[in-house]
Design an enzyme around this catalytic site. Structure first.
Site, PDB file in Angstrom:
ATOM      1  N   ASP A 276       0.838  -1.207   0.000  1.00  0.00           N
ATOM      2  CA  ASP A 276       0.000   0.000   0.000  1.00  0.00           C
ATOM      3  C   ASP A 276       0.873   1.258   0.000  1.00  0.00           C
ATOM      4  OD1 ASP A 276       0.848  -0.197   2.613  1.00  0.00           O
ATOM      5  OD2 ASP A 276      -1.138  -0.105   3.520  1.00  0.00           O
ATOM      6  N   SER A 277       2.202   1.073  -0.010  1.00  0.00           N
ATOM      7  CA  SER A 277       3.105   2.203  -0.261  1.00  0.00           C
ATOM      8  C   SER A 277       2.789   2.822  -1.623  1.00  0.00           C
ATOM      9  CB  SER A 277       4.567   1.749  -0.214  1.00  0.00           C
ATOM     10  OG  SER A 277       4.767   0.628  -1.054  1.00  0.00           O
TER      11      SER A 277
ATOM     12  N   ASP B  16      -1.111  -6.117   0.011  1.00  0.00           N
ATOM     13  CA  ASP B  16      -1.443  -5.503   1.296  1.00  0.00           C
ATOM     14  C   ASP B  16      -2.951  -5.324   1.459  1.00  0.00           C
ATOM     15  OD1 ASP B  16       0.693  -4.945   3.013  1.00  0.00           O
ATOM     16  OD2 ASP B  16       1.298  -3.167   1.879  1.00  0.00           O
TER      17      ASP B  16
ATOM     18  N   LYS C 223      -1.024  -9.447   3.145  1.00  0.00           N
ATOM     19  CA  LYS C 223      -0.242  -8.928   4.273  1.00  0.00           C
ATOM     20  C   LYS C 223      -1.129  -7.984   5.079  1.00  0.00           C
ATOM     21  CE  LYS C 223       3.390  -5.884   3.746  1.00  0.00           C
ATOM     22  NZ  LYS C 223       2.994  -4.713   4.539  1.00  0.00           N
TER      23      LYS C 223
ATOM     24  N   GLU D 221      -1.062  -5.480   8.885  1.00  0.00           N
ATOM     25  CA  GLU D 221      -0.165  -4.840   9.858  1.00  0.00           C
ATOM     26  C   GLU D 221      -0.660  -5.001  11.289  1.00  0.00           C
ATOM     27  OE1 GLU D 221       0.542  -0.728   8.883  1.00  0.00           O
ATOM     28  OE2 GLU D 221       1.243  -1.203   6.852  1.00  0.00           O
TER      29      GLU D 221
ATOM     30  N   GLU E 127       9.833  -4.041  10.066  1.00  0.00           N
ATOM     31  CA  GLU E 127      10.238  -2.750   9.504  1.00  0.00           C
ATOM     32  C   GLU E 127      10.792  -1.848  10.605  1.00  0.00           C
ATOM     33  OE1 GLU E 127       7.323  -0.933   6.973  1.00  0.00           O
ATOM     34  OE2 GLU E 127       8.520   0.884   6.684  1.00  0.00           O
TER      35      GLU E 127
HETATM   36  O1  KIV Z   1       3.584  -1.100   1.581  1.00  0.00           O
HETATM   37  C1  KIV Z   1       4.745  -1.477   1.490  1.00  0.00           C
HETATM   38  O2  KIV Z   1       5.425  -1.257   0.495  1.00  0.00           O
HETATM   39  C2  KIV Z   1       5.314  -2.204   2.607  1.00  0.00           C
HETATM   40  C3  KIV Z   1       6.801  -2.388   2.614  1.00  0.00           C
HETATM   41  C4  KIV Z   1       7.461  -1.126   2.989  1.00  0.00           C
HETATM   42  C5  KIV Z   1       7.216  -3.526   3.478  1.00  0.00           C
HETATM   43  O3  KIV Z   1       4.621  -2.610   3.487  1.00  0.00           O
END
Ligand code: KIV
Length: 294
Positions: free
Chosen positions: A69-70, A112, A141, A143, A210
């Protein structure tokens, strides 16, 4: 009259080649990742948000592609990941998956779950995970620790591989008070360790760490034998490494984090830079704890 077939015209807009009939490598799978870990081979991961970069990273030998989600910051220009929606994640996951299919790619795709798509209930998490799995993800994924363990167990029991994410968790950046190292003092380290073990016990098979001190990340890696730690700013002792692709290509628009190395600086091409990242991780040359970790 000549019988020669005219050469096919070039395809526009960076179109990917049609899928070749024979895959060059075996697809990456959970058993394959377990084998790599057992053999002491580092797992490489990069973020990918579109078809072309996904195909290039796959060709360069990256085993895992994270539709992170970056992308909210990298692709959408947001100031944090909090504004990313499930629909946006679905769109990019589908693009990455399609790109890999076109080139007979073999990478393992992790997507994510965005902020607000799994916090409400296990059922909400399952519905959101299903959207991303149907878009082509092999694993999702999410968090956080503590309250997430029952959610992870619920998803894993229903056949969804899960990657957890501890340490600096960007979706809760406002609660954490900024992008800073986590698990530094004794109390925070004890809590992080407890959460990591709970997530492994719940069935998470991967764990992104992280901005966690290198010593703590190394100890957790030794302790978590069924859950592969993937570090970003967590030192060289983890089972694998991940970076945001744009960061490692040196096209970060903001301040470059300490844990990033610009692999493009010495490479002639994007593919060359990614190959160099893969080699550096596999050979234990990246990250360097003194430079890239705490
Ligand atoms: O969203 C993302 O790119 C991430 C990485 C920084 C691990 O969670």
């Amino acid at each position: 009259m000549s019988q020669t077939t005219p050469a096919p015209s070039a395809t526009p807009y960076g179109t990917l080649p049609p899928a070749s009939p024979l895959p060059q490598r075996r697809p990456v799978s959970l058993p394959r990742l377990h084998q790599m870990r057992a053999a002491g081979e580092k797992i490489t991961m990069l973020t990918a948000y579109d078809a072309t970069f996904a195909a290039v990273a796959d060709a360069a030998g990256v085993e895992c592609l994270l539709v992170g989600d970056s992308l909210g910051m990298v692709c959408q220009g947001l100031t944090s990941t909090v504004g990313v929606t499930l629909e946006t994640m679905r769109y990019h996951t589908e693009s990455v998956s399609r790109g890999l299919r076109r080139v007979q790619g073999t990478a393992w795709i992790i997507a994510d779950l965005p902020f607000g798509s799994y916090q409400e209930s296990k059922e909400q998490a399952l519905r959101s995970a299903a959207v991303l799995m149907q878009a082509g993800a092999h694993m999702i994924k999410l968090e956080g620790g503590g309250w997430t363990a029952p959610v992870v167990e619920f998803l894993v029991q229903r056949g969804i591989p899960v990657c957890a994410h501890l340490g600096l968790t960007p979706q809760t950046v406002h609660a954490l008070g900024g992008y800073r190292v986590q698990g530094r003092d004794e109390e925070a380290a004890v809590l992080l360790r407890r959460h990591a073990h709970e997530l492994q016990d719940a069935g998470a098979t991967m764990l992104v760490l992280e901005m966690v001190p290198a010593r703590l990340a190394g100890e957790l890696t030794a302790e978590l034998t069924h859950c592969h730690t993937i570090g970003i700013g967590a030192g060289k002792g983890t089972a694998g490494q991940v970076l945001v692709m744009h960061d490692m290509l040196g096209i970060n628009l903001g301040k470059t984090p300490k844990f990033v190395h610009n692999f493009m600086a010495d490479a002639g091409s994007v593919r060359g830079a990614i190959e160099s990242y893969v080699r550096a991780v596999k050979e234990g040359r990246f990250p360097v704890d003194e430079l890239h970790a705490w």
